[in-house]
Structure formats: structure tokens, C-alpha cells
Design an enzyme around this catalytic site. Structure first.
Site, PDB file in Angstrom:
ATOM      1  N   SER A   1       0.823  -1.215   0.000  1.00 28.66           N
ATOM      2  CA  SER A   1       0.000   0.000   0.000  1.00 28.66           C
ATOM      3  C   SER A   1       0.858   1.267   0.000  1.00 28.66           C
ATOM      4  O   SER A   1       0.494   2.257  -0.635  1.00 28.66           O
ATOM      5  CB  SER A   1      -0.986   0.004   1.172  1.00 28.66           C
ATOM      6  OG  SER A   1      -0.312   0.092   2.408  1.00 28.66           O
TER       7      SER A   1
ATOM      8  N   LYS B   1      16.018 -12.265   8.599  1.00 30.24           N
ATOM      9  CA  LYS B   1      17.116 -11.321   8.367  1.00 30.24           C
ATOM     10  C   LYS B   1      17.640 -11.494   6.953  1.00 30.24           C
ATOM     11  O   LYS B   1      17.376 -12.500   6.295  1.00 30.24           O
ATOM     12  CB  LYS B   1      18.235 -11.516   9.392  1.00 30.24           C
ATOM     13  CG  LYS B   1      18.910 -12.874   9.338  1.00 30.24           C
ATOM     14  CD  LYS B   1      19.965 -13.011  10.434  1.00 30.24           C
ATOM     15  CE  LYS B   1      20.562 -14.404  10.444  1.00 30.24           C
ATOM     16  NZ  LYS B   1      21.604 -14.543  11.456  1.00 30.24           N
TER      17      LYS B   1
ATOM     18  N   ASN C   1      13.346   4.310   5.783  1.00 26.91           N
ATOM     19  CA  ASN C   1      12.304   3.388   6.216  1.00 26.91           C
ATOM     20  C   ASN C   1      11.107   4.190   6.712  1.00 26.91           C
ATOM     21  O   ASN C   1      11.271   5.287   7.250  1.00 26.91           O
ATOM     22  CB  ASN C   1      12.833   2.505   7.356  1.00 26.91           C
ATOM     23  CG  ASN C   1      11.797   1.495   7.826  1.00 26.91           C
ATOM     24  OD1 ASN C   1      11.197   0.783   7.033  1.00 26.91           O
ATOM     25  ND2 ASN C   1      11.595   1.421   9.141  1.00 26.91           N
TER      26      ASN C   1
ATOM     27  N   HIS D   1       8.111   3.955   9.435  1.00 26.01           N
ATOM     28  CA  HIS D   1       7.723   3.202  10.631  1.00 26.01           C
ATOM     29  C   HIS D   1       6.411   3.759  11.182  1.00 26.01           C
ATOM     30  O   HIS D   1       6.254   4.971  11.280  1.00 26.01           O
ATOM     31  CB  HIS D   1       8.822   3.283  11.700  1.00 26.01           C
ATOM     32  CG  HIS D   1       8.496   2.471  12.907  1.00 26.01           C
ATOM     33  ND1 HIS D   1       8.570   1.096  12.906  1.00 26.01           N
ATOM     34  CD2 HIS D   1       8.035   2.836  14.128  1.00 26.01           C
ATOM     35  CE1 HIS D   1       8.188   0.645  14.107  1.00 26.01           C
ATOM     36  NE2 HIS D   1       7.864   1.681  14.856  1.00 26.01           N
TER      37      HIS D   1
END
Length: 192
Positions: free
Chosen positions: A12, A65, A109, A111
Site C-alpha cells: 500500500s 534477516k 524506512n 515506521h
């Protein structure tokens, strides 16, 4: 500014970035590749919809990871796109020193909390359970410490007394979909 998006889910936020690009609202940035660690991730379908290459990259051998052969494959795939910026949009893997070194200063990033509050998994749920009056979303540079890199920009979202977790999640997602493309556009202007 050449942008590569990494994602693990439905996409999204990547969709919001690509819609902004299509509407001419991404500044000098353009998405040149979408990569996912999940072969059936919804984010990959965005490629055909927006005319952007979208590729599954095998992250093996680890589940949570990016290290070893999977890390090598991702580094190679990202480098092939020659990005100025790597955007983590729901990429659910912990990045390791080698990867971060190759793309140092070029990875951001998104968050779903007002960092430094509620880092890690389920930022919205953490904030909801803590009973805070406001939460939101943060775009930050990626460093070795999870969700601890330099904050680029944040948007606050009020938590209303009648909000359910689902309602709050929707409000935070709306804020994310505005914030991330706007940050990419501003970063592209700074690069010019």
C-alpha cells in the site's frame, strides 16, 4: 533521483509512492524497480500496473534477516538498478552491516509510530495498548539499530477516545501514504 522500493507485503505504501509519481508529485524522483522477498507479495503486482520492473529476490537461507546468499542477491539486484535511494516500504527483514554499508546514507524506512516511541514490530498496536493520546508515522534513515536512525520527518495522528485498533491503524496508514511520497519528493529536490 532513481528509487528502488523493497517490500514484503501488499504494497500500500509503494502504491502511494507510484500514484504520486504518476500524478507528477514525486519531484525529481522516479521508481526504477520494486523488489520483494516474498514471491506472492502484493507489492509485485504494482509493477505491471505502473510499468515498473518488479522482481522477487530469494532471501534464503534466513526467515527474518537478510544475510549470506540472500543478502548477496539483494545487493546485486539493487545495484543493477543504480539507485540514489532505497525505500523500505514494509520490508520485514533485519538488515545487516554489509548491506547497510553498501547503501550507506541512501536507505530510508517508514515506521508506524512517532519514533523513538514504539520501535520494532507492531508500532500501532504498541501505541494503542499504551493508551497514548497521539501516535503517527516516521520516515527515518536506516542504521544498524532497528528504527533508531536519524528522523527525516514525522506526522502525528490523534488517538480519539472511541478509536478501535482497526480505526487507528486506518488513520496511521492514511498518514503514511501522504508522508512517504512527500519525503521522497523533498529528498529528490535536495539532490538536484
Amino acid at each position: 533521483m532513481r528509487v528502488v522500493i523493497l517490500g514484503s507485503g501488499r504494497g500500500s505504501n509503494a502504491d502511494a509512492i507510484l500514484q504520486a509519481q504518476q500524478a507528477g508529485q514525486l519531484g525529481a524522483a522516479r521508481v526504477v524497480h520494486i523488489l520483494s522477498d516474498k514471491p506472492d507479495a502484493g507489492i509485485l503486482a504494482l509493477g505491471a500496473r505502473f510499468g515498473v520492473p518488479a522482481t522477487f529476490v530469494d532471501p534464503a537461507p534466513f526467515k527474518t534477516k537478510l544475510e549470506g546468499p540472500g543478502e548477496d542477491r539483494f545487493i546485486e539486484a539493487i545495484n543493477a538498478a543504480q539507485p540514489d535511494l532505497v525505500v523500505l516500504a514494509g520490508f520485514m527483514r533485519v538488515l545487516k552491516p554489509r548491506f547497510l554499508g553498501v547503501f550507506a546514507g541512501r536507505i530510508i524506512n517508514l515506521h508506524p509510530s512517532l519514533l523513538p516511541a514504539f520501535p520494532g514490530l507492531d508500532g500501532i498496536g504498541q501505541a494503542f495498548r499504551a493508551g497514548v493520546k497521539a501516535t503517527g508515522c516516521t520516515v527515518h534513515y536506516v542504521t544498524l539499530e532497528v528504527d533508531a536512525g536519524k528522523i527525516i520527518e514525522q506526522v502525528s495522528v490523534p488517538v480519539e477516545s472511541g478509536d478501535t485498533l482497526e480505526a487507528l491503524t486506518t488513520k496511521v496508514h492514511v498518514a503514511e501514504h501522504r508522508l512517504l511520497p512527500a519525503v521522497i519528493a523533498r529528498l529528490s529536490q535536495a539532490k538536484e
